[in-house]
Design an enzyme around this catalytic site. Structure first.
Site, mmCIF file in Angstrom:
data_model
loop_
_atom_site.group_PDB
_atom_site.id
_atom_site.type_symbol
_atom_site.label_atom_id
_atom_site.label_comp_id
_atom_site.label_asym_id
_atom_site.label_seq_id
_atom_site.Cartn_x
_atom_site.Cartn_y
_atom_site.Cartn_z
ATOM 1 N N GLY A 19 -9.816 -42.756 -12.404
ATOM 2 C CA GLY A 19 -10.757 -42.197 -11.443
ATOM 3 C C GLY A 19 -10.258 -41.140 -10.483
ATOM 4 O O GLY A 19 -10.826 -40.968 -9.408
ATOM 5 N N ALA A 40 3.282 -44.028 -13.172
ATOM 6 C CA ALA A 40 4.043 -44.603 -12.061
ATOM 7 C C ALA A 40 3.178 -44.744 -10.807
ATOM 8 O O ALA A 40 3.672 -44.652 -9.688
ATOM 9 C CB ALA A 40 5.301 -43.776 -11.765
ATOM 10 N N THR A 52 -2.795 -40.817 -6.646
ATOM 11 C CA THR A 52 -3.465 -40.803 -5.350
ATOM 12 C C THR A 52 -2.461 -40.473 -4.253
ATOM 13 O O THR A 52 -2.733 -39.692 -3.334
ATOM 14 C CB THR A 52 -4.129 -42.168 -5.073
ATOM 15 O OG1 THR A 52 -5.107 -42.392 -6.079
ATOM 16 C CG2 THR A 52 -4.782 -42.195 -3.697
ATOM 17 N N LYS A 101 -1.108 -45.762 -0.761
ATOM 18 C CA LYS A 101 -0.050 -45.815 -1.776
ATOM 19 C C LYS A 101 -0.672 -46.368 -3.051
ATOM 20 O O LYS A 101 -1.741 -46.965 -3.021
ATOM 21 C CB LYS A 101 1.135 -46.641 -1.302
ATOM 22 C CG LYS A 101 0.792 -48.064 -0.933
ATOM 23 C CD LYS A 101 1.991 -48.789 -0.330
ATOM 24 C CE LYS A 101 1.555 -50.144 0.214
ATOM 25 N NZ LYS A 101 2.621 -50.923 0.815
ATOM 26 N N GLY A 102 0.018 -46.183 -4.140
ATOM 27 C CA GLY A 102 -0.575 -46.421 -5.447
ATOM 28 C C GLY A 102 -0.728 -47.883 -5.818
ATOM 29 O O GLY A 102 -0.152 -48.777 -5.208
ATOM 30 N N GLU A 145 -0.679 -50.976 -11.493
ATOM 31 C CA GLU A 145 0.300 -51.482 -12.452
ATOM 32 C C GLU A 145 0.784 -52.877 -12.062
ATOM 33 O O GLU A 145 1.058 -53.716 -12.912
ATOM 34 C CB GLU A 145 1.506 -50.532 -12.543
ATOM 35 C CG GLU A 145 1.098 -49.124 -12.916
ATOM 36 C CD GLU A 145 2.261 -48.290 -13.435
ATOM 37 O OE1 GLU A 145 3.129 -48.834 -14.121
ATOM 38 O OE2 GLU A 145 2.289 -47.084 -13.140
#
Lengths: 747, 152
Positions: A485, A523, A527, A697-698, A701
């Protein structure tokens, strides 16, 4: 607990509907396989039936003579270039030259007017092989008399990012070691030690869209439409291989039908481009599922680990040896090995640890990236040892974690970024979501797990924001839309900065001819890093608008008028550019960019008569700093949860003598509707502690590392500790029989 | 060989090879790439279409078998530019990610709801068990089907 005063934001933090939903639902979204390029022909690949063999001769004359065949590419067509590629280690020829190292390795490729002709031509190519001994497993590859897959000096690839690569040791192509403290003396003083050997299977990412490439070569100009996650890295590898300038290579990436790492770095592009070069016409190669399964996969791994604790519940030391099966070519194996090594100790306050991780060549299909690599491999092992220690000490596993987890700001690894998350708060929320303190009936268990994943990759991204004369905004950014997205999230960021509606912002696919550089989509970095570049680019446009407005209030409806004022004419555009690079100090100078949180919990029920494990409840924590689009964050965790259940319960690529036995979806099962847990919770934590825009922060995963670990711990909580994944009914049933013989079941 | 069929209400003709799948003919000959080419084994459901109102995997049907029949693909669900109720529900539930399985799921859901206006959760599980999705984790697709059922 920190109380955060949030500035009110118009678009960030809202679950704006996906910008691409309508297109995708109408079947109008274009994927690579939907592209038709004028004069395009169809490519098919002849693949080695042998896991390890010398290629004595390839005779394509009969195939080339078939009506409708445009050309056949073999190693003989590559004599004018250095045909070796590989972003970590240049160990892989475009097609096999005189040596095949895995069953499925491309030996030749056909271009023909239609697919049926191309398929028929493959059967007409004569290849003479001389079989060689096969190193089909890690054990076989490490044996004293193992066949050595690669000879000669190791040639580093363009983007391994691992410092100076040491020479190979036999079939070990990379080794990553970290340590802290006096390991043996700490172990010698410890009260409780758990140790064991563990095995994690090779699994397949299974992006629904297989690897597909259309390539066109006209003189020095190379164009590829590709299912790739990292268009700029593919561009660089193609430029290097074909010895042309970067700007001569154009990589176009439309929508991707899933990736999960399977489309990271270079895959089918060199072969398709070489075939198109010979054909003199555009060529499309579309893998079948079985072909994609030998194009990339997750590393299988063997591990020996021991962990020590005091009677009071202080974790003191951990010792880890692990071996990652990277298959016949390194692909991203060295990075996977290093990330696994960094994940192995877990986020605890150790007195001492030692990790020795090796990346091993075997005669199987190459292994590369798959969501949460490294952490998915190691977290279930380390976390199961902590639970076992807690059980032996009579302590609550959650309490052991509360007492030993690092706190925000604490150093995790020598010289690396300190902890940027509240792990104790996270794991408590996950535990609560699966009813941690509720009574359990027989055969029901609960587990939690905590880990970290070094995330962000190399932090280089650029973006361009264009404000058009009609007030519409276009964002150019190299992040690929794999389903996560970014086109929606970047539209929200640009809209936020410029004060326009999200619908006024357009974000399209990547075309390296026009889109500015972005290192990669993986990784969990987009964003955080590309998003920050978009924010900076949009702010530059806003600064220009403020200058033009010269003190007048900035009303988005007046932007067209401001542009007219500036250009003295109807037309023109304002252009802002944003850059993120690892300069100076702070988050982007010290690695990793951020620590992705891998926290989860599960409740399972086992049927002791059949060994079937049913996952009843799961919880994951998306500790994202700031959720720019909460719905998209939750979708990431839900998808990763199901993949985690597949990895934990039944996904496994089965090899025999290097041959993949289950290379269809009939034999390789992925989760379906039937595997959905009764309850699946995703908790979003927003502490604004990320280095990205608005404190983000991402994510996406971590859940895939956390869920298998939580399931393993939940099953051990029932009384069935397991050291091998996946937890198939047969394995679990056999383990229960052994426990019965030992008088340990029922507990 | 030449075949004549109806696709999304329009009469069509195509020159096909005898061994060619309906999916290949739709995508490569008739300019309808909405049905996705994924597993080519009838395992993933990405190529689901309706053949005379019956749900089939277009990869397992020969183009020649479609001679004289009526096919509806994902491109034929929206009418006059307005999304089908199933498509609207998928937007509202946030059940779309990469979008590769989406066309097949939308067709399969439309088929389910045409046969069963009040599907139970088990009915939904059963009806969509032939459609794989690797992105969403299925939960929101469930929600979308329930929402679509409620809106019909």
């Amino acid at each position: 607990m920190t109380i955060i005063e949030r500035q009110p934001l118009a678009h960030v933090g809202r679950s704006v509907p996906r910008r691409d939903a309508h297109e995708k639902l109408r079947g109008a979204a274009q994927f690579v396989g939907d592209f038709v390029v004028p004069r395009m022909v169809h490519g098919k690949v002849l693949r080695s039936p042998f896991a390890h063999a010398r290629v004595v001769a390839v005779d394509a004359s009969e195939a080339e003579a078939l009506p409708g065949v445009v050309c056949v590419l073999t190693g003989d067509d590559l004599t004018d270039l250095d045909p070796y590629w590989g972003h970590a280690i240049k160990d892989r020829p475009i097609v096999a030259l005189d040596h095949v190292r895995f069953a499925g390795e491309p030996v030749a490729a056909v271009a023909a007017e239609d697919e049926a002709t191309a398929a028929a031509a493959l059967n007409a190519i004569r290849v003479e092989y001389e079989e060689l001994p096969v190193a089909g497993t890690i054990e076989q590859a490490l044996a004293d008399d193992a066949p050595i897959l690669h000879e000669g000096p190791l040639r580093p690839g363009l983007f391994h990012g691992l410092g100076e690569l040491p020479p190979r040791e036999g079939n070990v192509c990379y080794r990553y070691r970290i340590d802290r403290g006096e390991l043996e003396s700490v172990f010698a003083r410890a009260d409780l030690i758990v140790e064991g050997e563990y095995s994690f299977p090779a699994v397949y990412q299974y992006a629904m869209e297989t690897h597909t490439v259309v390539a066109q070569v006209e003189g020095e100009e190379i164009t590829v439409w590709s299912t790739c996650q990292h268009p700029f890295l593919v561009r660089a590898e193609l430029a290097d291989l074909f010895a042309v300038p970067l700007a001569s290579v154009r990589v176009v990436v439309p929508y991707l039908g899933g990736g999960f790492g399977s489309k990271s770095y270079t895959k089918m592009e060199p072969l398709t481009a070489a075939l198109a070069r010979k054909a003199g016409r555009p060529v499309r190669i579309q893998n079948r599922v079985d072909e994609s399964m030998v194009t990339t996969r997750r590393h299988g791994m063997r591990c020996r680990m021991r962990t020590a604790m005091t009677n009071e519940g202080n974790l003191v030391a951990r010792d880890v040896d692990c071996w990652f099966d990277t298959g016949a070519y390194a692909d991203n194996g060295p990075r996977v090995t290093a990330t696994g090594g960094d994940a192995a100790p877990g986020p605890y306050r150790w007195h001492a640890y030692r990790v020795d991780a090796r990346c091993v060549y075997t005669n199987t299909g190459p292994a590369g990236s798959y969501r949460a690599f490294g952490a998915a491999h190691l977290q279930w092992i380390g976390e199961s040892q902590i639970d076992e220690l807690a059980r032996r000490a009579g302590l609550d596993p959650l309490a052991v974690r509360r007492d030993n987890l690092c706190l925000p700001g604490e150093e995790l690894r020598n010289g690396a970024k300190s902890l940027d998350a509240d792990l104790i708060g996270d794991v408590e929320q996950a535990a609560a979501a699966v009813g941690w303190s509720e009574p359990k009936r027989a055969n029901v268990g609960r587990g939690v797990s905590v880990g970290l994943l070094a995330a962000g990759a190399h932090p280089v991204s650029t973006a361009i924001v264009r404000l058009e004369a009609d007030g519409q905004v276009v964002v150019l950014v190299g992040t690929t839309e794999v389903g996560q997205g970014p086109r929606t999230v970047f539209a929200q960021i640009a809209a936020e900065e410029l004060g326009v509606d999200v619908e006024q912002v357009t974000v399209r696919g990547t075309d390296t001819r026009f889109t500015p550089y972005d290192r990669s989509t993986g990784a969990s970095r987009s964003t955080t890093i590309a998003g920050l570049a978009v924010q900076r680019a949009a702010r530059q446009v806003r600064d220009q608008l403020e200058e033009i407005a010269a003190g007048d209030p900035l009303e988005p409806t007046a932007y067209p008028e401001l542009l007219r004022r500036h250009f003295g004419f109807t037309g023109g555009e304002l252009i802002g550019s944003g850059e993120v690079a690892p300069t100076g100090t702070g988050s982007y100078a010290e690695g990793p960019v951020f620590w992705e949180v891998c926290v989860g919990a599960a409740e399972v029920e086992v049927d002791p008569e059949t060994g079937v494990v049913r996952v009843r409840r799961t919880a994951t924590v998306a500790d994202v700093g700031r959720a720019i689009n909460p719905q998209l964050v939750q979708r990431q965790d839900e998808g990763a949860t199901l993949q985690g259940l597949g990895n934990a319960l039944f996904e496994e690529m089965v090899f025999e003598d290097g041959q993949l036995l289950n290379d269809t979806l009939l034999d390789y099962r992925v989760p379906s509707f039937a595997d959905l847990p009764n309850e699946m919770t995703c908790v979003i934590v927003e502490n604004e502690d990320g280095p990205g825009p608005y404190g983000a922060k991402g994510c996406g995963e971590g859940a895939l590392a956390a869920i298998p670990a939580a399931v393993v711990n939940a099953l051990a909580d029932v009384g069935v500790p397991m050291q091998e994944l996946p937890l198939t009914p047969e394995r679990v049933w056999r383990r229960i029989q052994t426990l019965k013989e030992e008088g340990k079941w029922p507990r | 060989m030449r075949i004549e069929l109806s696709v999304n209400g329009e009469p069509c003709e195509a020159d096909v090879w005898e061994g060619e799948s309906l999916l290949y003919a739709l995508r490569e000959r008739l300019g309808l790439p909405g049905s996705k080419n994924a597993c080519e084994q009838g395992e993933c459901g990405s190529c689901s279409v309706l053949l005379d109102g019956k749900l089939v995997c277009a990869c397992l049907v020969l183009a020649a078998q479609a001679e004289g029949h009526e096919i509806v693909t994902v491109e034929g669900l929206a009418e006059d530019g307005r999304l089908h109720k199933v498509q609207e529900a998928f937007v509202a539930a946030g059940a779309v990610q990469c979008g590769f399985c989406t066309p097949g799921l939308v067709v399969a859901t439309a088929d389910l709801l045409a046969r069963n206006v009040y599907p139970s959760d088990d009915d939904i599980r059963e009806a969509l068990s032939g459609n794989l999705c690797r992105c969403t984790g299925y939960a929101k697709i469930f929600d979308a089907v329930r929402m679509a059922a409620a809106s019909l």
